[in-house]
Design an enzyme around this catalytic site. Structure first.
Site, PDB file in Angstrom:
ATOM      1  N   ARG A 160      73.144  -8.139 -42.252  1.00  0.00           N
ATOM      2  CA  ARG A 160      71.859  -8.788 -42.514  1.00  0.00           C
ATOM      3  C   ARG A 160      72.017 -10.272 -42.242  1.00  0.00           C
ATOM      4  O   ARG A 160      72.958 -10.910 -42.726  1.00  0.00           O
ATOM      5  CB  ARG A 160      71.405  -8.565 -43.959  1.00  0.00           C
ATOM      6  CG  ARG A 160      69.907  -8.838 -44.120  1.00  0.00           C
ATOM      7  CD  ARG A 160      69.391  -8.551 -45.500  1.00  0.00           C
ATOM      8  NE  ARG A 160      67.997  -8.119 -45.433  1.00  0.00           N
ATOM      9  CZ  ARG A 160      67.134  -8.222 -46.442  1.00  0.00           C
ATOM     10  NH1 ARG A 160      67.516  -8.731 -47.593  1.00  0.00           N
ATOM     11  NH2 ARG A 160      65.893  -7.805 -46.311  1.00  0.00           N
ATOM     12  N   GLN A 195      38.083  -8.818 -63.864  1.00  0.00           N
ATOM     13  CA  GLN A 195      38.368 -10.239 -63.677  1.00  0.00           C
ATOM     14  C   GLN A 195      38.951 -10.565 -62.305  1.00  0.00           C
ATOM     15  O   GLN A 195      38.977 -11.736 -61.909  1.00  0.00           O
ATOM     16  CB  GLN A 195      39.321 -10.705 -64.790  1.00  0.00           C
ATOM     17  CG  GLN A 195      38.707 -10.605 -66.176  1.00  0.00           C
ATOM     18  CD  GLN A 195      39.642 -11.070 -67.269  1.00  0.00           C
ATOM     19  OE1 GLN A 195      39.802 -12.271 -67.502  1.00  0.00           O
ATOM     20  NE2 GLN A 195      40.285 -10.118 -67.949  1.00  0.00           N
ATOM     21  N   CYS A 212      57.662  -4.688 -61.386  1.00  0.00           N
ATOM     22  CA  CYS A 212      56.619  -4.954 -60.398  1.00  0.00           C
ATOM     23  C   CYS A 212      55.297  -5.117 -61.118  1.00  0.00           C
ATOM     24  O   CYS A 212      54.951  -4.306 -61.988  1.00  0.00           O
ATOM     25  CB  CYS A 212      56.540  -3.810 -59.381  1.00  0.00           C
ATOM     26  SG  CYS A 212      55.198  -3.989 -58.175  1.00  0.00           S
ATOM     27  N   GLN A 241      75.116  -2.477 -49.150  1.00  0.00           N
ATOM     28  CA  GLN A 241      75.171  -3.851 -48.657  1.00  0.00           C
ATOM     29  C   GLN A 241      76.252  -4.596 -49.433  1.00  0.00           C
ATOM     30  O   GLN A 241      76.186  -4.705 -50.663  1.00  0.00           O
ATOM     31  CB  GLN A 241      73.833  -4.568 -48.839  1.00  0.00           C
ATOM     32  CG  GLN A 241      73.823  -5.952 -48.192  1.00  0.00           C
ATOM     33  CD  GLN A 241      72.600  -6.763 -48.560  1.00  0.00           C
ATOM     34  OE1 GLN A 241      72.495  -7.257 -49.683  1.00  0.00           O
ATOM     35  NE2 GLN A 241      71.679  -6.910 -47.625  1.00  0.00           N
ATOM     36  N   GLY A 269      60.365  -4.280 -48.633  1.00  0.00           N
ATOM     37  CA  GLY A 269      61.010  -4.658 -49.880  1.00  0.00           C
ATOM     38  C   GLY A 269      60.056  -4.515 -51.043  1.00  0.00           C
ATOM     39  O   GLY A 269      60.001  -3.487 -51.719  1.00  0.00           O
ATOM     40  N   TYR A 327      74.422 -16.830 -48.892  1.00  0.00           N
ATOM     41  CA  TYR A 327      75.648 -16.281 -49.469  1.00  0.00           C
ATOM     42  C   TYR A 327      76.821 -16.572 -48.532  1.00  0.00           C
ATOM     43  O   TYR A 327      76.662 -17.158 -47.458  1.00  0.00           O
ATOM     44  CB  TYR A 327      75.479 -14.790 -49.747  1.00  0.00           C
ATOM     45  CG  TYR A 327      74.408 -14.520 -50.776  1.00  0.00           C
ATOM     46  CD1 TYR A 327      74.589 -14.908 -52.102  1.00  0.00           C
ATOM     47  CD2 TYR A 327      73.199 -13.910 -50.430  1.00  0.00           C
ATOM     48  CE1 TYR A 327      73.598 -14.689 -53.055  1.00  0.00           C
ATOM     49  CE2 TYR A 327      72.204 -13.692 -51.373  1.00  0.00           C
ATOM     50  CZ  TYR A 327      72.412 -14.086 -52.683  1.00  0.00           C
ATOM     51  OH  TYR A 327      71.425 -13.881 -53.616  1.00  0.00           O
ATOM     52  N   CYS A 329      51.441  -4.002 -52.454  1.00  0.00           N
ATOM     53  CA  CYS A 329      52.057  -5.201 -53.022  1.00  0.00           C
ATOM     54  C   CYS A 329      51.070  -6.345 -52.822  1.00  0.00           C
ATOM     55  O   CYS A 329      50.552  -6.543 -51.719  1.00  0.00           O
ATOM     56  CB  CYS A 329      53.365  -5.495 -52.299  1.00  0.00           C
ATOM     57  SG  CYS A 329      54.025  -7.153 -52.614  1.00  0.00           S
ATOM     58  N   CYS A 334      58.745  -9.173 -59.845  1.00  0.00           N
ATOM     59  CA  CYS A 334      59.852  -8.769 -58.972  1.00  0.00           C
ATOM     60  C   CYS A 334      60.849  -9.890 -58.727  1.00  0.00           C
ATOM     61  O   CYS A 334      61.937  -9.653 -58.179  1.00  0.00           O
ATOM     62  CB  CYS A 334      59.313  -8.251 -57.631  1.00  0.00           C
ATOM     63  SG  CYS A 334      58.446  -9.491 -56.646  1.00  0.00           S
TER      64      CYS A 334
END
Length: 549
Positions: A214, A400, A342, A100, A303, A168, A325, A332
């Site tokens: 993108r 917890q 992560c 990219q 991602g 960008y 995730c 991240c």
């Protein structure tokens, strides 16, 4: 169509429809070159079964195009040997790799660049005012993209993706709010896309290689464009083989929406299937999310889930549950000065070293007392080393995590506990409802004081759980929070939390004193619990090494 059917982009065949999305890693060398840490990070996702891997945004201009420290760059032919090593390693697993390419435009950091920052139009970009690009500047930038495309082609990359999203440079031309030019590169949609269409036509004329872009499907800023415009932009760009839709300019959330938002949040706003091959990203966490994406797109990009579990494709293929995730947007997203990490996968960004550790195999049992995150991670880690864990827990597994009351957060975080229990069950390991008498103690390293029954409170803290407790307390009592406390939260999570809290009457006020002042530089959270669990196993192995080998 399913996620494991073969797909094509241009004339390139891809073994499945699962794509590792481009994400900032800051794992490259300070000079912009790839290295073994960076390659191992991407290679782990190729090993995990991703059909296509797209590198993080890679700057084409070393003078004023950098957006973050240790960003990958593609600007010199001297880089080709190392890039060839990168592509070779991905191809070993029959994965394809695209680079990219980006110029950061007004989002370039002045401290990392030697030339003046510029943009299509001089205006306020989140506190910075770049200079307006001249026609000569535009031509020079295009030449930098062409040079990078040539390097990519000669380095064995399977495709090229232009970065036209997230504020960008190329999106600064696309966005009506940012492009106020009155020359041939501004005004009409055709003019705003001219810089891109000139580049796509030139690159495709020279190279027989898949080329895509993108784009942000929409911008969340008050003056941002909507999905209909984003769709029209994608379908108006010429000579491209695919569109990769993300979202966002400056205002959150972009593609990385926190747990307050629905899964597939970008998919929900895509009006229809585009007329070009499409990759779609945005809170794709599980198999159901991935399959839904294919109703409107041809490829599914993950991602943060690729950070949480590099083996997401492999596990889906074999009917196993990936490590989820939890969309906390913490480790991240700390990319101002840090490498990628992560919260739920402590190997992310450290793959070169975790691979070495996985190669040692032991025999025997290990008793684990406690089935919170610390104990559950210790159990899976022990299994990966060849040991059989015997787990004891007097209460409900999860520790917890079970105390979380905020429903959005509870749902996502409980999925992590379910993952552990499912994985252990699949391997024949159950949690005994009793207390252990030997082995390793996996009770929490820290338990922060309970504040839920203190009545009216004023809070100054960096402890995550207290923000959730404040929501519960505010149902019956007055709650004041120091607004500076929220700096610990990633921006999109912070902004949603403020809206949620203010709806419940919580006030954000800076004052001289607070009756709750609790700060912990080394806050005990999910990640630190996992690290502690593994450390406990390692200590046990060291103490009992002879009998475990």
């Amino acid at each position: 169509m399913d996620v494991f059917s073969t797909g094509t982009i241009g004339n390139l065949e891809i073994k499945n429809r699962l794509v590792m999305a481009p994400m900032i890693s800051n794992l490259a060398s300070p000079d912009g070159n790839t290295n073994e840490d960076h390659i191992a990070y991407l290679e782990e996702r190729a090993r995990g079964g991703y059909g296509l891997i797209i590198t993080e945004y890679t700057y084409v201009d070393e003078l004023n195009g950098k957006g973050s420290p240790n960003q990958l760059g593609m600007f010199s032919y001297s880089q080709t040997p190392k890039f060839f090593r990168l592509t070779e390693r991905m191809h070993k697993y029959d994965s394809r790799i695209f680079v990219q390419l980006v110029h950061s435009g007004a989002k370039a950091l002045q401290g990392l660049n030697t030339k003046k920052i510029f943009a299509p139009t001089a205006m306020d970009y989140m506190g910075n005012v770049p200079q307006t690009m001249s026609i000569e500047d535009i031509i020079n930038v295009q030449e930098k993209f062409y040079r990078a495309a040539d390097i990519a082609y000669k380095s064995g990359f399977d495709g090229i993706e232009l970065h036209g999203a997230h504020g960008y440079l190329l999106e600064e031309f696309i966005s009506p709010a940012l492009n106020k030019r009155d020359d041939k590169y501004g005004g009409s949609l055709e003019n705003r896309l001219r810089i891109i269409n000139e580049m796509t036509e030139n690159i495709k004329n020279y190279y027989d290689i898949p080329l895509g872009i993108r784009l942000s499907l929409y911008e969340n800023d008050p003056d941002g464009y909507g999905p209909d415009y984003g769709l029209k932009v994608g379908e108006s760009i010429r000579k491209i083989d695919y569109i990769h839709y993300s979202a966002g300019r400056f205002a959150p959330p972009a593609s990385s929406a926190p747990f307050y938002y629905e899964h597939n949040h970008i998919y929900a706003r895509l009006p229809r299937r585009p007329d070009k091959t499409t990759i779609l990203v945005g809170s794709v966490i599980n198999a159901a999310d991935a399959n839904e994406i294919l109703k409107k797109a041809d490829f599914v990009a993950t991602g943060r889930e690729a950070l949480a579990d590099p083996y997401f494709p492999y596990k889906l293929l074999h009917g196993h549950n990936p490590r989820p995730c939890i969309r906390c947007n913490q480790d991240c997203r700390r990319l101002g000065l840090n490498e990628v990490r992560c919260t739920v996968n402590i190997d992310t960004g450290l793959e070169l070293y975790s691979t070495i550790r996985r190669n040692k195999k032991l025999i025997g049992e290990i008793e684990i007392d406690g089935a919170g995150i610390k104990g559950l991670e210790a159990a899976l880690y022990a299994l990966s080393l060849g040991l059989k864990p015997v787990i004891y827990e007097e209460n409900v597994p999860g520790g917890q995590i079970n105390d979380i009351l905020e429903p959005h957060k509870r749902t996502e975080f409980k999925a992590l506990v379910d993952y552990y229990l499912n994985e252990l069950d699949r391997r024949g390991i159950t949690v005994e409802k009793s207390r252990g008498t030997s082995g390793i103690d996996c009770s929490p390293d820290k338990v922060y004081p309970d504040i839920k029954n203190m009545g009216d409170v004023s809070i100054n803290t960096n402890i995550y759980r207290y923000f959730d407790d404040a929501l519960e307390i505010s149902k019956k009592n007055t709650v004041i929070i120091n607004p500076e406390s929220l700096e610990i939260l990633e921006r999109s999570r912070r902004e949603f939390y403020i809206k949620l809290a203010e709806r419940q009457g919580i006030k954000f006020i800076k004052q001289d004193s607070y009756n709750i002042n609790i700060f912990d530089k080394n806050q005990y959270d999910i990640r630190s619990a996992m690290i502690s669990g593994r450390r406990a196993v390692d200590s046990y192995i060291m103490e009992n090494y002879d009998e475990l080998n």
